[in-house]
Enzyme design. Structure first.
Site: not given
Length: 139
Positions: A20, A28, A106, A130
């Site tokens: 969990h 990518d 990002h 991604n």
């Protein structure tokens, strides 16, 4: 021979060991992968395998409760974002589980991949394709 959709033994092994809130990244072809994180490189050439095919197949084996995407996908790859949302919606209908979708810059996303159990590199060359998948529980 395994009967399920997921035939790759390394990907299957990583999923079977996840608990969990553990995470798995699907990337990518250009996402930098930290040396400290297991790399499962599926990329053969540009576009093969496609990010969406890998995501759909992984979701057929992994219980996911939340995902993280880069904010930038909204502006630079809205078609890819819509495809991810469609895959997640299909997963939710088939599994009965709900997935929370979160976004982060990002640069933060790249840092977050260091905590992933593994990063699966696809042949995808669309920008910001991604995703970090966080494992749920099946009970």
């Amino acid at each position: 021979m395994k009967r399920g959709l997921l035939l790759n033994s390394r990907v299957s092994s990583v999923i079977s060991k996840m608990g969990h809130t553990d995470s798995l990244t699907i990337a990518d072809a250009g996402l930098p992968i930290p040396d400290s994180t297991e790399r499962i490189d599926l990329a053969l050439k540009a576009g093969i395998p496609a990010f969406s095919d890998v995501l759909s197949t992984v979701l057929s084996e992994l219980c996911v409760e939340r995902v993280v995407l880069a904010n930038e996908i909204k502006d630079f790859n809205p078609t890819g974002l819509k495809e991810i949302e469609n895959i997640i919606n299909r997963y939710e209908k088939e599994s009965g589980f709900t997935i929370t979708i979160e976004f982060m810059p990002h640069e933060n996303f790249k840092h977050e991949t260091t905590a992933s159990n593994a990063v699966i590199r696809t042949g995808e060359i669309k920008p910001y394709a991604n995703i970090i998948l966080y494992s749920g529980v099946v009970f």
